[in-house]
Write an enzyme that holds these catalytic residues in place. Structure first.
Site, short mmCIF file in Angstrom:
data_model
loop_
_atom_site.label_atom_id
_atom_site.label_comp_id
_atom_site.label_asym_id
_atom_site.label_seq_id
_atom_site.Cartn_x
_atom_site.Cartn_y
_atom_site.Cartn_z
N THR A 28 13.70 48.91 -34.31
CA THR A 28 12.37 48.45 -33.90
C THR A 28 11.85 47.54 -34.98
OG1 THR A 28 11.91 50.42 -32.66
CG2 THR A 28 10.05 49.10 -33.21
N THR A 54 -1.12 58.62 -29.09
CA THR A 54 -2.50 59.11 -29.05
C THR A 54 -3.23 58.85 -30.34
OG1 THR A 54 -1.74 61.30 -29.72
CG2 THR A 54 -2.00 60.88 -27.37
#
Length: 402
Positions: free
Chosen positions: A189, A402
């Site tokens: 990533t 979150t």
């Protein structure tokens, strides 16, 4: 030549502008969209993640690069636009089209990249507004903001430049990268964008990037995961007043060496900034029969969770190093291997030496650690970079969405 990486970014070469803005894709108060623009059309080269699941932006970028020169790169953080089906592809194309319209280009001249959460559709109203803001904010001083705007869980922006002097003329390569988690060999990533004012043939640019990637981004690991959006891209606009690089030889070698040096600098910055990391580890393998064997051994050690945990605890458990080399696939004789933690030799010919655990622990408590394994099986060597595995890594990824 020993290239020196200096402070700089994607606007360091002649003819490039950049910008970074807040488009409210991520949390409030964070830059999350970037734009790079070249004054002239660019020869381009790219390498991509080896993950079979590839995000929509990669698919669009591959298509556009196959059609000829490009002028711009638009990037968003906060949403990967991966696993989003036909709508995701349409949105990636709309990003290119909107950018092209704002800059008076053709859509095929725009490269698209995204990073962030997988499986969510793009908030295109905010994306398009962000592109309009980026076009207005472009400047020669916008490189650092552009680097900040591609960050996800990164704590620091990753930038740099290298200069090559040829016939009293300077060629510059500038870059920005992002990466902190889901980092593993064969791309991860991470995103890396290079700009250069060199005039270089596309096959040579592609060859140089592939070699640089092999020795840098494919030699780092944070957590063993490889993602869906990873890309390294080079844009070369040919605006430096220097000889063109049209064949292999001293000039090409100098360019490749500079690109490798800059790539290793960025790769180490990614490993150092690994999610929750407190230490940067460089694993050196020497005395291997082949470069491939050396790379296998080095990558496997820095990818080992047991090894990374020992580094976090400053535990001089050198057996985990030899164990990891043993399952790396490298060819060697375990009864010949010497292992060093920093300057302290802990094993000779595959067996323990009488060393000071206290002194070894002091070395492993440092922020940057060098570990060496001598396979004594040849003349090849390799380096890989990683970080420790900490409690904070779990905390960061337990609530990533979150």
């Amino acid at each position: 030549m020993n290239p020196i990486v200096q402070e700089g970014n994607v606007t360091s070469p002649v003819g490039f502008q950049a910008a970074g803005v807040e488009a409210a894709i991520k949390k409030a108060g964070r830059l999350d969209m970037s734009l790079i623009l070249s004054e002239k059309p660019c020869t381009a080269a790219a390498v991509y993640t080896t993950n079979k699941v590839q995000a929509a932006p990669l698919q669009v970028t591959k298509d556009h690069l196959s059609k000829g020169p490009v002028r711009a790169v638009v990037v968003n953080a906060g949403n990967a636009n991966a696993c989003t089906g036909q709508q995701g592809l349409d949105n990636a194309r709309l990003m290119a089209t909107t950018t092209a319209q704002a800059l008076e280009l053709q859509a095929e001249e725009v490269v698209v990249s995204s990073t962030g959460v997988i499986g969510q559709q793009m908030p295109m109203d905010r994306i398009q507004a962000g592109i309009e803001a980026l076009a207005k904010a472009l400047s020669k001083d916008g490189g650092y903001k552009a680097a900040q705007a591609i960050m996800t869980t990164d704590l620091v922006a990753k930038t740099g430049k290298v200069e090559i002097v040829v016939a009293d003329q300077t060629i510059t390569i500038g870059a920005m990268a992002k990466g902190s988690g889901m980092i593993h060999p064969n791309m991860a990533t991470m995103l890396a964008f290079y700009t250069t004012d060199a005039k270089i043939a596309e096959p040579l640019l592609q060859k140089a990037l592939q070699r640089a990637t092999k020795l840098s981004y494919n030699m780092i690991s944070v957590d063993g995961d490889t993602s869906t959006n990873d890309m390294a891209l080079v844009l070369a606009n040919g605006m430096a007043n220097a000889p063109a690089i049209v064949e292999e030889g001293p000039l090409y070698d100098a360019f490749e060496e500079a690109l490798i040096a800059l790539s290793i600098h960025l790769a180490k910055a990614i490993a150092r900034d690994g999610e929750g990391a407190t230490k940067l580890v460089e694993m050196r393998v020497k005395g291997a029969a082949t470069e491939e064997d050396a790379q296998k051994a080095a990558r496997t050690v820095i990818s080992s969770s047991l090894f990374k945990s020992a580094i976090f605890g400053a535990d001089a458990n050198w057996g985990r190093i030899l164990c990891a080399i043993g399952y790396s696939g490298a060819q060697f004789d375990p009864g010949q291997v010497d292992i060093y933690l920093g300057t302290i030799q802990t094993a000779s010919n595959g067996e323990a030496l009488d060393f000071s655990e206290e002194e070894a622990s002091k070395i492993l408590a440092q922020k940057e650690i060098i570990i060496t394994a001598d396979l004594k099986n040849g003349c090849s060597e390799a380096r890989a970079w990683g970080c420790d595995l900490t409690y904070d890594y779990v905390k960061i990824n337990a609530d990533y969405r979150t």
